[in-house]
Design an enzyme around this catalytic site. Structure first.
Site, short mmCIF file in Angstrom:
data_model
loop_
_atom_site.label_atom_id
_atom_site.label_comp_id
_atom_site.label_asym_id
_atom_site.label_seq_id
_atom_site.Cartn_x
_atom_site.Cartn_y
_atom_site.Cartn_z
N HIS A 134 0.84 -1.20 0.00
CA HIS A 134 0.00 0.00 0.00
C HIS A 134 0.88 1.26 0.00
CE1 HIS A 134 -3.65 -2.21 0.49
NE2 HIS A 134 -3.48 -2.53 1.75
N ARG A 288 -16.36 -8.46 1.37
CA ARG A 288 -17.63 -7.84 1.71
C ARG A 288 -18.57 -7.94 0.50
NH1 ARG A 288 -20.30 -2.67 2.63
NH2 ARG A 288 -18.95 -1.71 1.08
#
Length: 326
Positions: A134, A288
């Protein structure tokens, strides 16, 4: 004489005292380190990654801003580069390992001490090695930037990215920290106060590099990958210099990889329903909805206006844009 560990802890404490800090989301504080906001627990890993990681020309780096489709792209990339070793059948590692275990984050590998053990582990990995990060482009290790290793970056419409970040960080936060209300979270997000943010800086660093060095950095949007996964799986393979042959295409290898790496498939695997990965985060939280446009179920008109104006300001003139309407 002070121990190495004691000296390092002393240096880290002094570093933190020198850095600007803001109240965080899942972390108590974010620190402004090398022009991006970072939880204190990650600064050591970023620092060690920069100092000690030696990239190989065959390495592949899956880079992203958090909650932008990272897990999916890791699974796809791992499957593409290893398709000669593993078929999409019962023996594939993705059926028994989480994508983050197969494609580890470099800043998390170097999070702890025992650097020599980490380097030994990395040197024994089979090639091509596939990693995740990241970390913004300017803060990657020099060995990554100076080598011929390939970087695939994925970003996501900030509206959906924000909602995914907000729900994810509220799930993984310490019990000692209060949940962050969505309006407060958006305020921080627009100011860039989020792990590995500002979001815009993270995206634009890789965006500009993909334009300057298209053979080095491939820039993807989550929405486009979702809309035409077949096309982009082929594009990734071509970028990584391992294009699909006509025989592979006719055999349905691309479709098999897409099916293997689908959100529903990975979400329903036993290996992703329990246990933890990375920094003791429950694996199930990485899966999700994965929907495009779900943000409309969370945003008020005032929130929509605020993020739209922020995006217009931050991305103006860059050539990078996203659809903001539902």
């Amino acid at each position: 004489m002070a121990s190495t560990e004691g000296l390092q802890a002393f240096e880290e404490e002094n570093l933190l005292l020198s850095l600007p800090k803001e109240r965080g989301w899942a972390a108590r504080y974010f620190y402004l380190y090398q022009d991006f906001w970072c939880p204190s627990t990650h600064i050591q890993g970023v620092n060690n990654f920069q100092k000690h990681f030696q990239a190989k020309h065959s390495d592949v780096l899956v880079a992203s801003f958090p909650k932008s489709g990272t897990t999916w792209l890791k699974a796809l990339t791992f499957s593409i580069v290893n398709r000669q070793h593993f078929s999409s059948s019962e023996n594939h590692p993705l059926l028994t390992s989480n994508p983050h275990e197969l494609v580890p984050f470099l800043e998390f590998i170097f999070h702890a001490d025992n650097i020599q053990d980490k380097l030994s582990y990395l040197s024994n990995m089979s090639e091509p090695r596939v990693f995740g990060t990241h970390v913004p482009f300017p803060s990657l290790s020099n060995s990554v930037k100076d080598s011929n290793c390939k970087i695939i970056y994925i970003c996501r419409n900030p509206f959906d990215n924000f909602v995914s970040c907000w729900t994810f960080f509220n799930k993984i936060k310490s019990n000692s920290l209060p949940g962050v209300k969505i309006e407060e979270a958006l305020e921080k997000y627009c100011k860039g106060i989020i792990g590995f943010g500002p979001t815009w800086d993270n995206m634009l660093g890789y965006w500009k590099e993909s334009i300057a060095s298209p053979n080095k950095v491939l820039f993807l949007k989550y929405e486009e990958l979702k809309e035409d996964t077949h096309f982009y799986v082929k594009r990734v393979a071509e970028f990584l210099d391992c294009p699909f042959t006509e025989e592979e295409e006719s055999n349905g290898d691309i479709e098999n990889i897409i099916k293997l790496c689908s959100l529903e498939r990975m979400k329903n695997l036993e290996v992703n329903k329990s246990g933890t990965v990375d920094r003791n985060i429950e694996k199930k939280y990485y899966f999700r909805k994965g929907e495009v446009g779900d943000w409309v179920n969370y945003f008020s008109p005032a929130m929509t206006e605020k993020l739209s104006k922020t995006m217009e300001e931050k991305l103006s003139g860059s050539g990078l844009s996203f659809k903001t309407c539902s």
